[in-house]
Design a protein around this motif. Sequence first.
Motif, PDB file in Angstrom:
ATOM      1  N   THR A  79       0.841  -1.199   0.000  1.00 34.69           N
ATOM      2  CA  THR A  79       0.000   0.000   0.000  1.00 34.69           C
ATOM      3  C   THR A  79       0.880   1.254   0.000  1.00 34.69           C
ATOM      4  O   THR A  79       0.497   2.286   0.542  1.00 34.69           O
ATOM      5  N   ASN A 124      -7.148   6.594   2.203  1.00 33.64           N
ATOM      6  CA  ASN A 124      -6.154   6.890   3.240  1.00 33.64           C
ATOM      7  C   ASN A 124      -6.825   7.608   4.397  1.00 33.64           C
ATOM      8  O   ASN A 124      -6.837   8.826   4.458  1.00 33.64           O
ATOM      9  N   THR A 140      -2.895  12.675   0.249  1.00 39.14           N
ATOM     10  CA  THR A 140      -1.842  13.122   1.153  1.00 39.14           C
ATOM     11  C   THR A 140      -1.222  14.399   0.594  1.00 39.14           C
ATOM     12  O   THR A 140      -1.440  14.757  -0.567  1.00 39.14           O
ATOM     13  N   THR A 150       4.745   7.248   1.132  1.00 36.59           N
ATOM     14  CA  THR A 150       3.516   7.303   1.924  1.00 36.59           C
ATOM     15  C   THR A 150       2.902   5.916   1.992  1.00 36.59           C
ATOM     16  O   THR A 150       2.626   5.304   0.956  1.00 36.59           O
ATOM     17  N   LEU A 152      -0.278   4.047   2.692  1.00 35.70           N
ATOM     18  CA  LEU A 152      -1.707   4.305   2.824  1.00 35.70           C
ATOM     19  C   LEU A 152      -2.301   3.428   3.922  1.00 35.70           C
ATOM     20  O   LEU A 152      -1.974   2.251   4.053  1.00 35.70           O
ATOM     21  N   SER A 153      -3.176   4.019   4.712  1.00 38.25           N
ATOM     22  CA  SER A 153      -3.804   3.276   5.811  1.00 38.25           C
ATOM     23  C   SER A 153      -5.324   3.348   5.680  1.00 38.25           C
ATOM     24  O   SER A 153      -5.867   4.231   5.014  1.00 38.25           O
TER      25      SER A 153
END
Length: 200
Positions: A79, A124, A140, A150, A152-153
């Motif tokens: 991710t 995200n 972001t 980055t 991603l969460s």
Amino acid sequence: MNKKTIISMLAITGLMIGFTSFTADAATTGTPSVTSNTGVDVAAGTLSITSAPDITFNSNVDDIANGANLTVSNSSSNTTLETTDDQGYGADTSWSLSAVPSELIYTGSDGKANTLKVASMTLNGTDEVTPNGTTSVNVTSGKNEGTTTTSLSKIAITLGKDQQVFGATYSGTINWTLTGNTGTIGGSSTSSSTTAPAAQ
């Protein structure tokens, strides 16, 4: 004037002419000082997306046909997004990354396109977007130069109830766009990269 006197005068005149010529030749020199050019050719930096992940979700016919607003988390192991801003604007560096996901479609053997009912997609965190190919969501942003990674969460998709759903892979794309704001020094520039997610 006798002959000897004439010869002496001619000899003296010849010596004087030779001396003058010699003196003039001795005073002629090359250029003692010259100027050349120097400089540094600085290649322009870039605003670019180095890599973007394929995002995959897994579900099944029973859950989609009998559920309502079923939320499914991302099943992809990668991710990570990597972006680069090395345009050299220092303190004026400011960039943002947005995404536009398309509809998810499965084309059957009959050639008919079938669209999966998707209520929203989260890429995200908490910002949701409707996957329709036109709606954008900010993913972001940053103010640092160089390459940024980055992770991603909280990537998820919310599927609407659909009783006519096939056990197949519904595919689409995500258009990622990196926009750089260079403040008062320059203007703005953009770079984009497209990657394809799949849901089933």
